[in-house]
Design an enzyme around this catalytic site. Structure first.
Site, PDB file in Angstrom:
ATOM      1  CE  LYS A  58      17.346  47.752  19.144  1.00 44.01           C
ATOM      2  NZ  LYS A  58      16.093  47.985  18.416  1.00 44.01           N
ATOM      3  N   GLY A 122      -9.479  39.877  19.199  1.00 42.45           N
ATOM      4  CA  GLY A 122     -10.524  40.598  19.414  1.00 42.45           C
ATOM      5  C   GLY A 122     -11.086  41.167  18.052  1.00 42.45           C
ATOM      6  N   GLY A 190      17.237  44.871   2.110  1.00 43.47           N
ATOM      7  CA  GLY A 190      16.914  45.973   2.682  1.00 43.47           C
ATOM      8  C   GLY A 190      17.927  46.556   3.851  1.00 43.47           C
ATOM      9  N   GLY A 192      17.608  49.172   5.774  1.00 37.71           N
ATOM     10  CA  GLY A 192      17.094  49.870   6.812  1.00 37.71           C
ATOM     11  C   GLY A 192      17.479  49.550   8.125  1.00 37.71           C
ATOM     12  CB  VAL A 193      15.939  50.333  11.103  1.00 37.27           C
ATOM     13  CG1 VAL A 193      16.375  50.669  12.593  1.00 37.27           C
ATOM     14  CG2 VAL A 193      15.216  51.562  10.748  1.00 37.27           C
ATOM     15  CB  VAL A 247      15.918  41.598  -5.131  1.00 40.04           C
ATOM     16  CG1 VAL A 247      15.456  40.243  -4.846  1.00 40.04           C
ATOM     17  CG2 VAL A 247      16.515  42.134  -4.128  1.00 40.04           C
ATOM     18  CB  SER A 279      14.624  43.722   6.975  1.00 42.76           C
ATOM     19  OG  SER A 279      16.100  43.589   6.230  1.00 42.76           O
ATOM     20  CG  HIS A 454      36.038  67.363  31.147  1.00 39.31           C
ATOM     21  ND1 HIS A 454      35.864  67.098  29.872  1.00 39.31           N
ATOM     22  CD2 HIS A 454      37.051  66.998  32.125  1.00 39.31           C
ATOM     23  CE1 HIS A 454      37.231  66.752  29.678  1.00 39.31           C
ATOM     24  NE2 HIS A 454      37.870  66.819  31.003  1.00 39.31           N
TER      25      HIS A 454
HETATM   26  P1  FAD Z   1       2.532  46.078  18.052  1.00 39.98           P
HETATM   27  O1  FAD Z   1       4.011  46.158  18.965  1.00 39.98           O
HETATM   28  O2  FAD Z   1       2.917  44.981  16.908  1.00 39.98           O
HETATM   29  O3  FAD Z   1       1.518  45.594  18.944  1.00 39.98           O
HETATM   30  C1  FAD Z   1       0.382  44.720  18.437  1.00 39.98           C
HETATM   31  C2  FAD Z   1      -0.140  43.679  19.267  1.00 39.98           C
HETATM   32  O4  FAD Z   1      -1.368  43.429  18.928  1.00 39.98           O
HETATM   33  C3  FAD Z   1       0.284  42.434  19.025  1.00 39.98           C
HETATM   34  O5  FAD Z   1       0.751  41.918  20.371  1.00 39.98           O
HETATM   35  C4  FAD Z   1      -0.536  41.668  18.060  1.00 39.98           C
HETATM   36  O6  FAD Z   1      -0.554  40.187  18.545  1.00 39.98           O
HETATM   37  C5  FAD Z   1      -1.934  42.152  18.801  1.00 39.98           C
HETATM   38  N1  FAD Z   1      -3.052  42.328  17.908  1.00 39.98           N
HETATM   39  C6  FAD Z   1      -3.010  42.132  16.521  1.00 39.98           C
HETATM   40  N2  FAD Z   1      -4.410  42.031  16.096  1.00 39.98           N
HETATM   41  C7  FAD Z   1      -4.907  41.794  17.345  1.00 39.98           C
HETATM   42  C8  FAD Z   1      -6.380  41.250  17.433  1.00 39.98           C
HETATM   43  N3  FAD Z   1      -7.336  41.324  16.382  1.00 39.98           N
HETATM   44  N4  FAD Z   1      -6.930  41.084  18.477  1.00 39.98           N
HETATM   45  C9  FAD Z   1      -5.782  40.980  19.570  1.00 39.98           C
HETATM   46  N5  FAD Z   1      -4.413  41.066  19.447  1.00 39.98           N
HETATM   47  C10 FAD Z   1      -4.201  41.492  18.391  1.00 39.98           C
HETATM   48  N6  FAD Z   1      10.752  50.712  17.653  1.00 39.98           N
HETATM   49  C11 FAD Z   1      11.397  51.412  18.416  1.00 39.98           C
HETATM   50  O7  FAD Z   1      11.007  52.366  18.604  1.00 39.98           O
HETATM   51  N7  FAD Z   1      12.986  51.048  18.624  1.00 39.98           N
HETATM   52  C12 FAD Z   1      13.466  49.915  18.360  1.00 39.98           C
HETATM   53  O8  FAD Z   1      14.641  49.646  19.118  1.00 39.98           O
HETATM   54  C13 FAD Z   1      12.832  49.101  17.746  1.00 39.98           C
HETATM   55  N8  FAD Z   1      13.236  47.928  17.346  1.00 39.98           N
HETATM   56  C14 FAD Z   1      12.629  47.164  16.212  1.00 39.98           C
HETATM   57  C15 FAD Z   1      13.249  45.906  15.914  1.00 39.98           C
HETATM   58  C16 FAD Z   1      12.634  44.980  15.067  1.00 39.98           C
HETATM   59  C17 FAD Z   1      13.132  43.698  14.785  1.00 39.98           C
HETATM   60  C18 FAD Z   1      11.205  45.279  14.723  1.00 39.98           C
HETATM   61  C19 FAD Z   1      10.419  44.376  14.021  1.00 39.98           C
HETATM   62  C20 FAD Z   1      10.692  46.432  15.208  1.00 39.98           C
HETATM   63  C21 FAD Z   1      11.235  47.372  15.923  1.00 39.98           C
HETATM   64  N9  FAD Z   1      10.759  48.397  16.414  1.00 39.98           N
HETATM   65  C22 FAD Z   1      11.457  49.372  17.092  1.00 39.98           C
HETATM   66  C23 FAD Z   1       9.282  48.922  15.990  1.00 39.98           C
HETATM   67  C24 FAD Z   1       8.368  48.721  17.192  1.00 39.98           C
HETATM   68  O9  FAD Z   1       8.433  47.255  17.517  1.00 39.98           O
HETATM   69  C25 FAD Z   1       6.843  48.950  16.819  1.00 39.98           C
HETATM   70  O10 FAD Z   1       6.985  50.359  16.366  1.00 39.98           O
HETATM   71  C26 FAD Z   1       6.130  48.957  17.860  1.00 39.98           C
HETATM   72  O11 FAD Z   1       6.016  47.574  18.415  1.00 39.98           O
HETATM   73  C27 FAD Z   1       4.466  49.331  17.366  1.00 39.98           C
HETATM   74  O12 FAD Z   1       3.669  49.091  18.792  1.00 39.98           O
HETATM   75  P2  FAD Z   1       2.191  48.819  18.373  1.00 39.98           P
HETATM   76  O13 FAD Z   1       1.659  48.735  19.765  1.00 39.98           O
HETATM   77  O14 FAD Z   1       1.737  49.723  17.357  1.00 39.98           O
HETATM   78  O15 FAD Z   1       2.061  47.467  17.565  1.00 39.98           O
HETATM   79  P1  NAI Z   2      12.900  50.277   6.851  1.00 38.69           P
HETATM   80  O1  NAI Z   2      11.698  50.983   6.263  1.00 38.69           O
HETATM   81  O2  NAI Z   2      13.593  50.684   7.900  1.00 38.69           O
HETATM   82  O3  NAI Z   2      13.759  49.764   5.729  1.00 38.69           O
HETATM   83  C1  NAI Z   2      13.514  49.093   4.494  1.00 38.69           C
HETATM   84  C2  NAI Z   2      14.685  48.977   3.387  1.00 38.69           C
HETATM   85  O4  NAI Z   2      14.343  48.195   2.437  1.00 38.69           O
HETATM   86  C3  NAI Z   2      14.608  50.536   2.839  1.00 38.69           C
HETATM   87  O5  NAI Z   2      15.938  51.032   2.817  1.00 38.69           O
HETATM   88  C4  NAI Z   2      14.063  50.206   1.445  1.00 38.69           C
HETATM   89  O6  NAI Z   2      14.491  51.257   0.297  1.00 38.69           O
HETATM   90  C5  NAI Z   2      14.496  48.738   1.276  1.00 38.69           C
HETATM   91  N1  NAI Z   2      13.618  48.040   0.202  1.00 38.69           N
HETATM   92  C6  NAI Z   2      12.453  48.015   0.150  1.00 38.69           C
HETATM   93  N2  NAI Z   2      12.051  47.007  -0.812  1.00 38.69           N
HETATM   94  C7  NAI Z   2      13.099  46.568  -1.313  1.00 38.69           C
HETATM   95  C8  NAI Z   2      13.337  45.455  -2.473  1.00 38.69           C
HETATM   96  N3  NAI Z   2      12.428  45.053  -2.950  1.00 38.69           N
HETATM   97  N4  NAI Z   2      14.834  45.224  -2.435  1.00 38.69           N
HETATM   98  C9  NAI Z   2      15.546  45.772  -1.721  1.00 38.69           C
HETATM   99  N5  NAI Z   2      15.524  46.794  -0.907  1.00 38.69           N
HETATM  100  C10 NAI Z   2      14.144  47.150  -0.756  1.00 38.69           C
HETATM  101  O7  NAI Z   2      12.249  48.725   7.281  1.00 38.69           O
HETATM  102  P2  NAI Z   2      12.762  47.611   8.386  1.00 38.69           P
HETATM  103  O8  NAI Z   2      14.210  47.786   8.200  1.00 38.69           O
HETATM  104  O9  NAI Z   2      12.084  46.484   7.430  1.00 38.69           O
HETATM  105  O10 NAI Z   2      12.134  47.953   9.570  1.00 38.69           O
HETATM  106  C11 NAI Z   2      10.754  48.238   9.730  1.00 38.69           C
HETATM  107  C12 NAI Z   2      10.479  49.251  10.574  1.00 38.69           C
HETATM  108  O11 NAI Z   2      10.565  48.838  11.897  1.00 38.69           O
HETATM  109  C13 NAI Z   2      11.338  50.473  10.563  1.00 38.69           C
HETATM  110  O12 NAI Z   2      10.884  51.367   9.646  1.00 38.69           O
HETATM  111  C14 NAI Z   2      11.219  51.103  12.182  1.00 38.69           C
HETATM  112  O13 NAI Z   2      10.258  51.992  12.024  1.00 38.69           O
HETATM  113  C15 NAI Z   2      10.989  49.807  12.875  1.00 38.69           C
HETATM  114  N6  NAI Z   2      12.328  49.453  13.566  1.00 38.69           N
HETATM  115  C16 NAI Z   2      13.086  50.569  14.230  1.00 38.69           C
HETATM  116  C17 NAI Z   2      14.084  50.084  14.737  1.00 38.69           C
HETATM  117  C18 NAI Z   2      14.710  51.249  15.840  1.00 38.69           C
HETATM  118  O14 NAI Z   2      13.815  52.157  16.117  1.00 38.69           O
HETATM  119  N7  NAI Z   2      16.051  50.873  16.196  1.00 38.69           N
HETATM  120  C19 NAI Z   2      14.700  49.028  14.845  1.00 38.69           C
HETATM  121  C20 NAI Z   2      14.166  48.063  13.872  1.00 38.69           C
HETATM  122  C21 NAI Z   2      13.043  48.367  13.281  1.00 38.69           C
END
Ligand code: FAD
Ligand code: NAI
Length: 475
Positions: A58, A122, A190, A192-193, A247, A279, A454
């Protein structure tokens, strides 16, 4: 000698750190173990979300949007910009500062709530009389015991088979957030998001971006009408999105990556790019937990199996967030973390999966809650739909941002709101009203009768509610 805690949380992302804070608020002795390392090897609480997910993406979306506005849209407001330049190192540095502010914020919250924080991995050792023995392996080795264990170990990026991430040419979300120079050509696999958010960042900064998506439809989980509108907007901006691709071979060279794929017509194509972001979804992470030592049950995807209350197959072991079923969203993880801490305290924590909002932070933003028209049709549910375009909203015109619409779906008989879908300016903020409405099981008429300021974008929500009854006032 082990240190004993009432609750040990493994993982310090949004699921884990919020669970730890809530458990501490409820009077438990709480430890949180997290292994994430910052660039200096120190702790970096907040997990994927804070370090390589929600927060840094973000930050870059905001910076790149400013750049695009200054370059392409300020002139419409009579603002002349000359000598516009990009200092990418500074932009990335600002993103790192925002991340660090969040890391530090969580550390402060742990101190404030007296959560004991352990930096390291852990792992289960064994079930013990007092609960479970957990080993921490990191800068310091520790042995802890906990009566309740909350697993919040998150997820990792999924790689294409045989194509590992090197984070130089072939990037996961991690490398995608720290490309040191603006690529000339970027490929994304991909749409996706992550594909759309990261594709938008680099396109705005001047990269030629191509997204290859396997599915024949764009954003299949999004309401079709909204997805179509978004697709139009993204292609107008210059994002090239190819749907229905297969792909094939991916070769990474010194300075470029080539991707062979067949397009929707079955024609074989080659995409040459400087960098490739993969992704294609994420996989639950249980690496290093030593789940076998205690017989923790995982499903075929590697997710920890839980029931509706986030209970695993082991007594007093709970799991939340990306490592369990359900949407991989930070706020879903947080809600589960709170609910579990409250259940441990004998309360009735609850997460309503029907009202979890989704947001894609592109421009236009896409946000929704509840069911899509496709889902309602598939379920045979009778509904009425109301849409209102931002083009007819005074605030959107003043902002110079009139792309998109609000669409409300309500039950045909009871008028209860079943879903709201937005593509347009500040959809991420507007959706909150709709979530509240659905939590309170409001009808479209309820929203239509509520006074909205408004001029504000929120009037488009009210107008979409009026549209359900075919009585918009401004369209
Ligand atoms: P995580 O955030 O993955 O945290 C897990 C933690 O556990 C990590 O710090 C890891 O190092 C630690 N860990 C793992 N195993 C161990 C172990 N054995 N011992 C100690 N530590 C350990 N979601 C949204 O809602 N809005 C968004 O805008 C959004 N944007 C995203 C953008 C990107 C690029 C990505 C990749 C994801 C995005 N997400 C977004 C998804 C969001 O990041 C995840 O859904 C969220 O982080 C999940 O939280 P969690 O606590 O389950 O796991
Ligand atoms: P995603 O599930 O959103 O999208 C993955 C996309 O890749 C899908 O459209 C799928 O059809 C496509 N795909 C899968 N295999 C493929 C292949 N072999 N070749 C071409 N296309 C293929 O997953 P993404 O973007 O990796 O994000 C992971 C997750 O992280 C999201 O599902 C979301 O939960 C979280 N996220 C949330 C955000 C938010 O809330 N704004 C921002 C970024 C991530």
């Amino acid at each position: 000698m082990s240190k004993h805690f009432d609750v040990i949380v493994i993982g310090g992302g949004p699921g884990g750190y919020i669970a730890a804070i809530r458990a501490a608020q409820l009077g438990f002795g709480v430890a949180c173990i997290d292994e994430w390392k910052n660039a200096k090897g120190g702790p970096a609480l907040g997990g994927t979300c804070t370090n390589v997910g929600c927060i840094p993406s973000k930050a870059l979306l905001q910076s790149s949007e400013h750049f695009e506005q200054a370059g392409k849209h300020f002139a419409e407001h009579g603002i002349q910009v000359s000598g516009l330049g990009l200092d990418l190192a500074k932009m990335l540095g600002r993103k790192d500062t925002v991340v660090k502010q969040n890391n530090d914020g969580i550390q402060y919250l742990f101190k404030k709530n007296k959560v004991a924080s352990f930096h390291g991995r852990g792992a289960f050792v064994k079930a013990a009389e007092s609960g479970y023995e957990i080993a921490v392996a990191g800068a310091a080795e520790e042995s802890l015991t906990g009566k309740h264990i909350i697993l919040a170990t998150g997820s990792n990026a999924r790689a294409l088979p045989g194509v590992p991430f090197d984070e130089q040419r072939i990037l996961s979300n991690d490398g995608a957030l720290r490309v040191g120079a603006v690529p000339r050509k970027l490929g994304l696999i991909g749409s996706g998001v992550i594909g759309l958010e990261m594709g938008s960042v680099w396109r705005r900064l001047g990269t030629d971006v191509t997204v290859l998506e396997a599915l024949p439809v764009f954003l299949g989980a999004v309401d079709e009408q909204i997805a179509k509108e978004a697709h139009k907007a993204f292609t107008r901006q210059g994002l090239k999105i190819e749907l229905g691709v297969k792909v094939g071979e991916i070769k990474s060279g010194e300075s470029s990556v080539s991707v062979v794929y067949s397009n929707a017509k079955g024609e074989v194509q080659t995409l040459e790019v400087d960098r490739l972001i993969v992704s294609i979804g994420r996989v639950p992470n249980t690496i290093g937990l030593n789940a076998e030592a205690v017989g923790l049950k995982l499903d075929e995807r590697g997710a920890i199996v839980v029931d509706d209350e986030c209970k695993t197959n082991l007594p007093n072991v709970w799991a939340v967030g990306d490592v369990v079923r359900g949407p991989m969203l930070a706020h879903k993880a947080e809600e589960e973390g709170v609910a579990v801490a409250e259940r441990i305290a004998g309360q009735h924590g609850h997460v309503n999966f029907n009202t979890i909002p989704w947001v894609i932070y592109t421009n236009p933003e896409i946000a929704w809650v509840g069911q899509t028209e496709q889902q309602l049709n598939a379920a045979g549910r009778a509904y009425r739909a109301g849409t209102f375009p931002f083009l007819a909203n005074g605030r959107a015109r003043a902002l110079g941002d009139t792309t998109g619409m609000v669409k409300m779906l309500a039950d045909a008989a009871t008028d209860e709101i079943l879903g709201v879908h937005i593509v347009g300016p500040m959809a991420s903020e507007l959706i909150a009203e709709c979530v509240v409405a659905m939590e309170f099981r409001a009808s479209s008429e309820d929203i239509a009768r509520i006074c909205h300021a408004h001029p504000s974008l929120s009037e488009a929500i009210k107008e979409a509610a009026l549209a359900v009854d075919k009585r918009t006032l401004n369209f």
